[in-house]
Design an enzyme around this catalytic site. Structure first.
Site, short mmCIF file in Angstrom:
data_model
loop_
_atom_site.label_atom_id
_atom_site.label_comp_id
_atom_site.label_asym_id
_atom_site.label_seq_id
_atom_site.Cartn_x
_atom_site.Cartn_y
_atom_site.Cartn_z
N PRO A 195 0.83 -1.22 0.00
CA PRO A 195 0.00 0.00 0.00
C PRO A 195 0.86 1.26 0.00
O PRO A 195 1.85 1.36 0.72
CB PRO A 195 -0.80 -0.13 1.30
N THR A 200 -1.81 3.42 -8.24
CA THR A 200 -2.85 4.22 -8.88
C THR A 200 -2.25 5.41 -9.62
O THR A 200 -2.67 5.74 -10.74
CB THR A 200 -3.86 4.71 -7.82
N GLU A 416 14.65 1.59 29.00
CA GLU A 416 15.12 2.01 27.68
C GLU A 416 16.64 1.97 27.59
O GLU A 416 17.20 1.63 26.54
CB GLU A 416 14.60 3.41 27.35
#
Length: 643
Positions: A195, A200, A416
């Site tokens: 996608p 198109t 983290e």
């Protein structure tokens, strides 16, 4: 529009007529006939007006009344005259034949009008050419050659695909060139790609270059609740295309109607399969459709019916893949024409920092940067806005209103930091680009790993390194909070590490004990054979136990390896935690300082940098997105590490 206005005008006129005929005008107090005769005898009635069997009168006190004559009374007139009552006669009003006919047929007319209105709405909105008789007409939108302004210059990042379709342009411009030699141009071209890659747009560019009419329709527009409507629309679409030949028919998302037959509910008689059958016949049946090229787009070629892909139909496939670094730079150049950018904006640097981005992703990046600049009341979009936009797309929007306690903030910093340190020290792991404890999206913190170049596969060593870095956050919590103090923040890490390990053993053939053999089968929509989810193949109990044992052994080995790395670098863990608590976000330069045992420098503002971009090593500006790097089910690795 005029027909709609006329319809509503007729309905309004009929309603007004009914209202005027049936409105009830009150004439005062209603008396029974007996009360009326008594009042006349007592001299209480001054004047009466007789209309048929209705008698309206005025009493001597000035009040009005009304009564109804039940039967003919030949003595009524004498009674009224004897009591000095003034008598007035009125001719009864009679309705004409046409008025009576209209009133009798009014309910039927209203039902017909409501039915017609509903039918028009089912055709996709009132007005226009959609009417009850146009239910099976094609919904394809026709763009003439003068309406299409898109050319190949507006399409970037897919040079190979453009080369594949240039032959179509030449054929549409000069069909005789090929026909003289007996050559036949492909009737159908299937554009395959993820996608947002520009399928198109490329189809429009073909029509724009060839200067031919362009019919555009979605695969879902063929499918209706009534069986046979979709097939009728296919026939009508090709009939219209024959009148405009040479022309292009573009069917977007053809998998909505072109899925393999015989696998759904309803056998071969449902609406979707009849529509597909008609499409197959029109493309390569008894009818000659010379000059009509059908271009279809899909991101799921694996679910299409084999009959669609055989020679004579969609026998040419054009792969519109994700752009490489040069393609991304070209795409950024196309979209940057529409926004005022500052001189410090370097499209090449942004392209290096966005591997795996599709054309739609890059268009969104430019748009987000422009929105950031507008919020800051700037006249130009600078590199700072592009960096903010990239962080937002890759890591999610900042949740500045979310309040975290100091304890939770400290734990997130340790978590983290554990990811970043293990990832930095593991071989063949993507470099660490940013570490942040600012909540973004659903994550309390983010560690961003950036590949140095576009990558299409990953090694066995790299997979094990990724598993180790995923466990870094959980291990850091154990080291600082104890085994009983660990939180649920590592749930996503554990899920992804387990998926890595299971694919490592059952799909990628990297286990020494199980060998290079596939132990999974793909499943989609209830049947096997397409690239969707995975289920375990029919395995013996002994093989299943061996797979579980191999997966656990791999995870345990990586867990222990990551634990050793953090124990050996406990000082760096504390140093990075302190830096995150102070700055909330640290970049690659600060991480370099920490890994060398130095106090990290303050973060640099964008205004202090030159046009070469942020303080990050060359090529470390992209998210580690394994879902884009390799096959869709390989890792499912989102952009960065989110917890």
């Amino acid at each position: 529009m005029a027909k709609n206005f006329l319809l509503w005008a007729v309905i309004a006129a009929v309603l007004m007529m009914v209202f005027n005929n049936f409105q009830n005008v009150s004439r005062g107090t209603t008396l029974s006939y007996s009360e009326f005769i008594t009042a006349v005898g007592n001299g209480q009635v001054e004047k009466v007006t007789i209309s048929g069997q209705t008698i309206a009168g005025v009493s001597t006190g000035g009040g009005s009344f009304e009564t109804v004559l039940p039967v003919y009374d030949d003595k009524l007139i004498d009674t009224l005259l004897n009591n000095n009552v003034q008598i007035v006669g009125e001719k009864p009003e009679k309705q004409g034949f046409f008025t009576q006919l209209l009133l009798a047929s009014l309910p039927i007319l209203i039902i017909i009008a409501v039915f017609m209105l509903f039918m028009r709405q089912m055709q996709g909105g009132g007005g226009g050419k959609g009417g009850p008789m146009a239910f099976g007409k094609s919904k394809a939108k026709l763009l003439s050659e003068d309406q299409i302004k898109t050319t190949f210059e507006d399409v970037a990042g897919c040079d190979e695909a453009k080369e594949d379709v240039k032959e179509l342009v030449e054929f549409l411009r000069d069909p005789g060139k090929y026909q003289r030699l007996g050559g036949k141009i492909p009737r159908g071209v299937l554009m395959v790609g993820q996608p947002g890659t520009g399928k198109t747009l490329l189809a429009k560019a073909i029509a724009g270059e060839a200067r031919v009419p362009f019919f555009s329709i979605s695969g879902s527009d063929f499918v209706e609740m009534f069986v046979g409507v979709g097939a009728s629309r296919v026939r009508d679409m090709f009939e219209q295309a024959k009148k405009q030949a040479p022309c292009i028919i573009f069917i977007d998302e053809i998998d909505a109607v072109g899925r393999s037959r015989g696998v759904g509910i309803g056998g071969g008689n449902d609406e979707r399969e009849q529509t597909l059958n008609q499409l197959l016949v029109e493309m390569d049946g008894f009818e000659v459709n010379d000059g009509i090229i059908v271009i279809a787009a899909t991101n799921r070629p694996d679910v299409l019916d084999p009959a669609l892909l055989r020679p004579g139909r969609f026998d040419r496939q054009v792969v519109v893949g994700l752009p490489d670094i040069r393609g991304r730079e070209q795409i950024l150049g196309v979209h940057m024409r529409k926004v005022p950018v500052a001189k410090d904006v370097n499209a090449s640097l942004i392209a290096r920092g966005t591997p795996g981005f599709s054309g739609a992703d890059l268009a969104n990046l430019v748009n987000e940067a422009a929105l950031f600049a507008a919020r800051s009341n700037r006249n130009l979009v600078t590199m700072e806005e592009f960096e903010k936009a990239k962080d937002k797309i890759l890591m999610g929007a900042e949740r500045k209103t979310m309040v975290m306690s100091e304890k939770e903030k400290t734990n997130t910093a340790y978590h983290e930091a554990g990811h970043a340190i293990v990832g930095r020290l593991m071989p063949e792991h993507d470099p660490v680009y940013k570490v942040s404890i600012i909540p973004r999206g659903r994550a309390l913190g983010v560690t961003m790993f950036l590949p140095e170049e576009d990558r299409h596969s990953i090694s066995k060593r790299g997979i094990e390194s990724n598993i180790c870095s995923l466990y870094g956050g959980r291990i850091a919590e154990e080291m600082t909070l104890g085994k009983d103090g660990v939180t649920t923040g590592a749930s996503n890490d554990i899920e992804r590490a387990t998926k890595y390990a299971r694919n490592y053993v059952t799909k990628w053939g990297l286990s020494d004990k199980l060998g290079a053999q596939l132990y999974t089968e793909e499943e989609q929509n209830g049947y096997l054979g397409s690239a969707g989810g995975h289920q375990m193949a029919h395995l013996s109990d002994e093989t299943a136990r061996l797979i579980d044992a191999e997966v656990k052994e791999l995870l345990d080995r990586c867990y222990q390896r990551a634990t050793r790395i953090l124990e050996e670098n406990r000082d760096k863990l504390e140093l990075m935690k302190d830096a995150l608590m102070e700055y909330e976000t640290i970049d690659a330069d600060q991480i370099d300082d920490i890994m060398h045992g130095k106090t990290p420098r303050p973060p640099k503002a964008w205004s202090d940098n030159d046009s070469s971009g942020p303080a990050a090593p060359a090529g470390e500006e992209a998210s580690h997105d394994m879902a884009r790097d390799t096959d869709d089910d390989a890792e499912g690795h989102p952009a960065g590490e989110k917890h």
